[in-house]
Design a protein around this motif. Structure first.
Motif, PDB file in Angstrom:
ATOM      1  N   PHE A   1      -1.546  -4.848   0.016  1.00 44.74           N
ATOM      2  CA  PHE A   1      -1.336  -3.712  -0.954  1.00 44.74           C
ATOM      3  C   PHE A   1      -1.737  -2.477   0.092  1.00 44.74           C
ATOM      4  O   PHE A   1      -2.391  -2.618   0.939  1.00 44.74           O
ATOM      5  CB  PHE A   1      -2.319  -3.600  -2.004  1.00 44.74           C
ATOM      6  CG  PHE A   1      -2.166  -5.047  -2.751  1.00 44.74           C
ATOM      7  CD1 PHE A   1      -0.969  -4.897  -3.693  1.00 44.74           C
ATOM      8  CD2 PHE A   1      -2.879  -5.995  -2.877  1.00 44.74           C
ATOM      9  CE1 PHE A   1      -0.515  -5.943  -4.475  1.00 44.74           C
ATOM     10  CE2 PHE A   1      -2.499  -7.259  -3.434  1.00 44.74           C
ATOM     11  CZ  PHE A   1      -1.375  -7.128  -4.423  1.00 44.74           C
ATOM     12  N   VAL A   2      -1.393  -1.413  -0.431  1.00 42.76           N
ATOM     13  CA  VAL A   2      -1.479  -0.116   0.102  1.00 42.76           C
ATOM     14  C   VAL A   2      -2.145   0.739  -1.033  1.00 42.76           C
ATOM     15  O   VAL A   2      -1.640   0.775  -2.192  1.00 42.76           O
ATOM     16  CB  VAL A   2      -0.183   0.789   0.833  1.00 42.76           C
ATOM     17  CG1 VAL A   2      -0.658   2.172   1.137  1.00 42.76           C
ATOM     18  CG2 VAL A   2       0.389  -0.028   1.786  1.00 42.76           C
ATOM     19  N   VAL A   3      -3.180   1.597  -0.653  1.00 41.12           N
ATOM     20  CA  VAL A   3      -3.896   2.591  -1.647  1.00 41.12           C
ATOM     21  C   VAL A   3      -3.595   3.743  -1.210  1.00 41.12           C
ATOM     22  O   VAL A   3      -3.657   4.132  -0.119  1.00 41.12           O
ATOM     23  CB  VAL A   3      -5.252   2.354  -1.926  1.00 41.12           C
ATOM     24  CG1 VAL A   3      -5.677   3.115  -2.901  1.00 41.12           C
ATOM     25  CG2 VAL A   3      -5.423   0.671  -2.321  1.00 41.12           C
ATOM     26  N   LYS A   4      -2.921   4.565  -2.121  1.00 40.50           N
ATOM     27  CA  LYS A   4      -2.405   5.958  -1.665  1.00 40.50           C
ATOM     28  C   LYS A   4      -3.319   6.938  -2.560  1.00 40.50           C
ATOM     29  O   LYS A   4      -3.085   7.007  -3.873  1.00 40.50           O
ATOM     30  CB  LYS A   4      -1.013   6.273  -1.636  1.00 40.50           C
ATOM     31  CG  LYS A   4      -1.023   7.709  -1.472  1.00 40.50           C
ATOM     32  CD  LYS A   4       0.665   8.054  -1.611  1.00 40.50           C
ATOM     33  CE  LYS A   4       0.795   9.499  -0.810  1.00 40.50           C
ATOM     34  NZ  LYS A   4       2.067  10.116  -1.468  1.00 40.50           N
TER      35      LYS A   4
ATOM     36  N   VAL B   1      -4.689  10.265   1.859  1.00 44.43           N
ATOM     37  CA  VAL B   1      -5.498   9.325   2.324  1.00 44.43           C
ATOM     38  C   VAL B   1      -4.816   8.051   2.100  1.00 44.43           C
ATOM     39  O   VAL B   1      -4.490   7.934   0.845  1.00 44.43           O
ATOM     40  CB  VAL B   1      -7.019   9.332   1.968  1.00 44.43           C
ATOM     41  CG1 VAL B   1      -7.560   8.069   2.577  1.00 44.43           C
ATOM     42  CG2 VAL B   1      -7.747  10.642   2.387  1.00 44.43           C
ATOM     43  N   PHE B   2      -4.575   7.048   2.907  1.00 43.13           N
ATOM     44  CA  PHE B   2      -3.893   5.753   2.729  1.00 43.13           C
ATOM     45  C   PHE B   2      -4.970   5.071   3.200  1.00 43.13           C
ATOM     46  O   PHE B   2      -5.717   4.835   4.279  1.00 43.13           O
ATOM     47  CB  PHE B   2      -2.811   5.621   3.663  1.00 43.13           C
ATOM     48  CG  PHE B   2      -1.533   6.219   3.092  1.00 43.13           C
ATOM     49  CD1 PHE B   2      -0.738   5.795   2.355  1.00 43.13           C
ATOM     50  CD2 PHE B   2      -1.380   7.574   3.442  1.00 43.13           C
ATOM     51  CE1 PHE B   2       0.449   6.602   1.825  1.00 43.13           C
ATOM     52  CE2 PHE B   2      -0.028   8.386   3.008  1.00 43.13           C
ATOM     53  CZ  PHE B   2       0.568   7.845   2.384  1.00 43.13           C
ATOM     54  N   LEU B   3      -5.066   3.785   2.346  1.00 43.34           N
ATOM     55  CA  LEU B   3      -5.840   2.606   2.797  1.00 43.34           C
ATOM     56  C   LEU B   3      -4.918   1.310   2.694  1.00 43.34           C
ATOM     57  O   LEU B   3      -3.971   1.476   1.826  1.00 43.34           O
ATOM     58  CB  LEU B   3      -7.050   2.152   1.684  1.00 43.34           C
ATOM     59  CG  LEU B   3      -8.101   3.496   1.355  1.00 43.34           C
ATOM     60  CD1 LEU B   3      -8.936   3.165   0.164  1.00 43.34           C
ATOM     61  CD2 LEU B   3      -9.013   3.522   2.885  1.00 43.34           C
ATOM     62  N   LYS B   4      -5.296   0.328   3.431  1.00 46.86           N
ATOM     63  CA  LYS B   4      -4.648  -0.975   3.445  1.00 46.86           C
ATOM     64  C   LYS B   4      -5.648  -2.032   3.010  1.00 46.86           C
ATOM     65  O   LYS B   4      -6.601  -1.995   3.520  1.00 46.86           O
ATOM     66  CB  LYS B   4      -3.809  -1.191   4.647  1.00 46.86           C
ATOM     67  CG  LYS B   4      -3.092  -2.404   4.464  1.00 46.86           C
ATOM     68  CD  LYS B   4      -2.044  -2.767   5.652  1.00 46.86           C
ATOM     69  CE  LYS B   4      -1.852  -2.000   6.761  1.00 46.86           C
ATOM     70  NZ  LYS B   4      -1.270  -2.268   8.027  1.00 46.86           N
TER      71      LYS B   4
ATOM     72  N   ARG C   1      -9.429  -0.844   4.178  1.00 46.29           N
ATOM     73  CA  ARG C   1      -9.584  -0.177   5.258  1.00 46.29           C
ATOM     74  C   ARG C   1      -8.623   0.974   5.446  1.00 46.29           C
ATOM     75  O   ARG C   1      -7.644   1.087   4.772  1.00 46.29           O
ATOM     76  CB  ARG C   1      -9.624  -0.837   6.457  1.00 46.29           C
ATOM     77  CG  ARG C   1     -10.547  -2.002   6.619  1.00 46.29           C
ATOM     78  CD  ARG C   1     -10.491  -2.877   7.895  1.00 46.29           C
ATOM     79  NE  ARG C   1     -11.678  -3.693   7.920  1.00 46.29           N
ATOM     80  CZ  ARG C   1     -11.617  -5.042   7.345  1.00 46.29           C
ATOM     81  NH1 ARG C   1     -10.324  -5.272   6.809  1.00 46.29           N
ATOM     82  NH2 ARG C   1     -12.475  -5.672   7.574  1.00 46.29           N
ATOM     83  N   THR C   2      -9.155   2.252   5.930  1.00 40.90           N
ATOM     84  CA  THR C   2      -8.499   3.534   6.092  1.00 40.90           C
ATOM     85  C   THR C   2      -7.203   3.093   6.812  1.00 40.90           C
ATOM     86  O   THR C   2      -7.421   2.356   8.102  1.00 40.90           O
ATOM     87  CB  THR C   2      -9.079   4.645   6.800  1.00 40.90           C
ATOM     88  OG1 THR C   2     -10.337   4.764   5.983  1.00 40.90           O
ATOM     89  CG2 THR C   2      -8.245   5.535   6.915  1.00 40.90           C
ATOM     90  N   TRP C   3      -6.100   3.569   6.324  1.00 39.51           N
ATOM     91  CA  TRP C   3      -4.773   3.255   7.563  1.00 39.51           C
ATOM     92  C   TRP C   3      -4.201   4.496   7.715  1.00 39.51           C
ATOM     93  O   TRP C   3      -3.969   5.304   7.013  1.00 39.51           O
ATOM     94  CB  TRP C   3      -3.893   2.461   6.634  1.00 39.51           C
ATOM     95  CG  TRP C   3      -2.516   2.085   6.988  1.00 39.51           C
ATOM     96  CD1 TRP C   3      -2.477   1.518   8.259  1.00 39.51           C
ATOM     97  CD2 TRP C   3      -1.345   1.924   6.519  1.00 39.51           C
ATOM     98  NE1 TRP C   3      -1.068   1.351   8.264  1.00 39.51           N
ATOM     99  CE2 TRP C   3      -0.352   1.598   7.242  1.00 39.51           C
ATOM    100  CE3 TRP C   3      -0.981   2.140   5.043  1.00 39.51           C
ATOM    101  CZ2 TRP C   3       0.674   1.283   6.936  1.00 39.51           C
ATOM    102  CZ3 TRP C   3       0.452   2.111   4.681  1.00 39.51           C
ATOM    103  CH2 TRP C   3       1.473   1.599   5.744  1.00 39.51           C
ATOM    104  N   ASP C   4      -3.952   4.658   8.962  1.00 41.18           N
ATOM    105  CA  ASP C   4      -3.231   5.835   9.642  1.00 41.18           C
ATOM    106  C   ASP C   4      -1.713   5.599   9.150  1.00 41.18           C
ATOM    107  O   ASP C   4      -1.153   5.088   9.995  1.00 41.18           O
ATOM    108  CB  ASP C   4      -3.626   6.084  10.917  1.00 41.18           C
ATOM    109  CG  ASP C   4      -2.806   7.388  11.536  1.00 41.18           C
ATOM    110  OD1 ASP C   4      -2.754   8.228  10.830  1.00 41.18           O
ATOM    111  OD2 ASP C   4      -2.781   7.573  12.555  1.00 41.18           O
ATOM    112  N   ALA C   5      -1.170   5.994   8.131  1.00 38.09           N
ATOM    113  CA  ALA C   5       0.337   5.721   7.782  1.00 38.09           C
ATOM    114  C   ALA C   5       0.888   7.180   8.413  1.00 38.09           C
ATOM    115  O   ALA C   5       1.240   8.282   7.823  1.00 38.09           O
ATOM    116  CB  ALA C   5       0.558   5.734   6.281  1.00 38.09           C
TER     117      ALA C   5
END
Length: 170
Positions: free
Chosen positions: A81-84, A72-75, A60-64
């Protein structure tokens, strides 16, 4: 992990209708596949990538907060894991530096060298082309450990060397 042999793999597949017409084409390029699999095996302690893939199957989209890059970041749904999203330039820089990264990680995992470096566990280019709408999408991503997963964090600091316009959560 220490093999200097590039092991980039490009996966292509398509969604087709009942008549065999291609509706959408998908592509995923995995960079340094063999080396990153070794990193994941050492880091996650799993012989197979099933847990890794399952974690990333729902992200899901993550507001880092605090970043200035606009990336854009996802978790992953399980939080591991974090996807950047990264630029093509950042991708190329990592690909050029990758052998040194794997050497460093090998020293950490197999020789007990301490590190505070976040573990990158995969780098990919992903994309699709919808043949109906002709919409195309392509982006480069890095997958890394979530340093906050299952930890009680009380303070977070930005260690880039500048306090200007930086958010610090306490």
């Amino acid at each position: 992990m220490l093999s200097p042999q590039k092991s980039h793999i490009k996966h292509r597949f398509a969604d087709v209708d009942a008549k065999g017409n291609t509706l959408c084409k998908f592509m995923c390029q995995t960079y340094w596949a063999t080396q990153f699999r070794a990193v994941r095996r050492a880091f996650l302690g799993e012989d197979k990538d099933e847990g890794f893939i399952q974690s990333l199957s729902v992200a899901r989209t993550w507001d880092a907060q605090g970043g200035k890059s606009g990336a854009v970041f996802l978790k992953s749904a399980d939080g591991r894991f974090v996807v950047k999203q990264i630029t093509r330039t950042e991708l190329q820089m990592f690909l050029d530096y990758a052998p040194a990264y794997f050497e460093y990680m090998a020293k950490h995992f197999f020789h007990g060298m301490e590190t505070v470096l976040c573990k990158v566990v995969g780098v990919y280019t992903i994309g699709f082309q919808n043949r109906i709408t002709n919409k195309r999408y392509m982006e480069q991503v890095v997958v890394m450990q979530n340093l906050f997963h299952e930890r009680a964090i009380t303070r977070v600091f930005d260690l880039k060397g500048s306090a200007r316009s930086r958010y610090v959560r306490v």
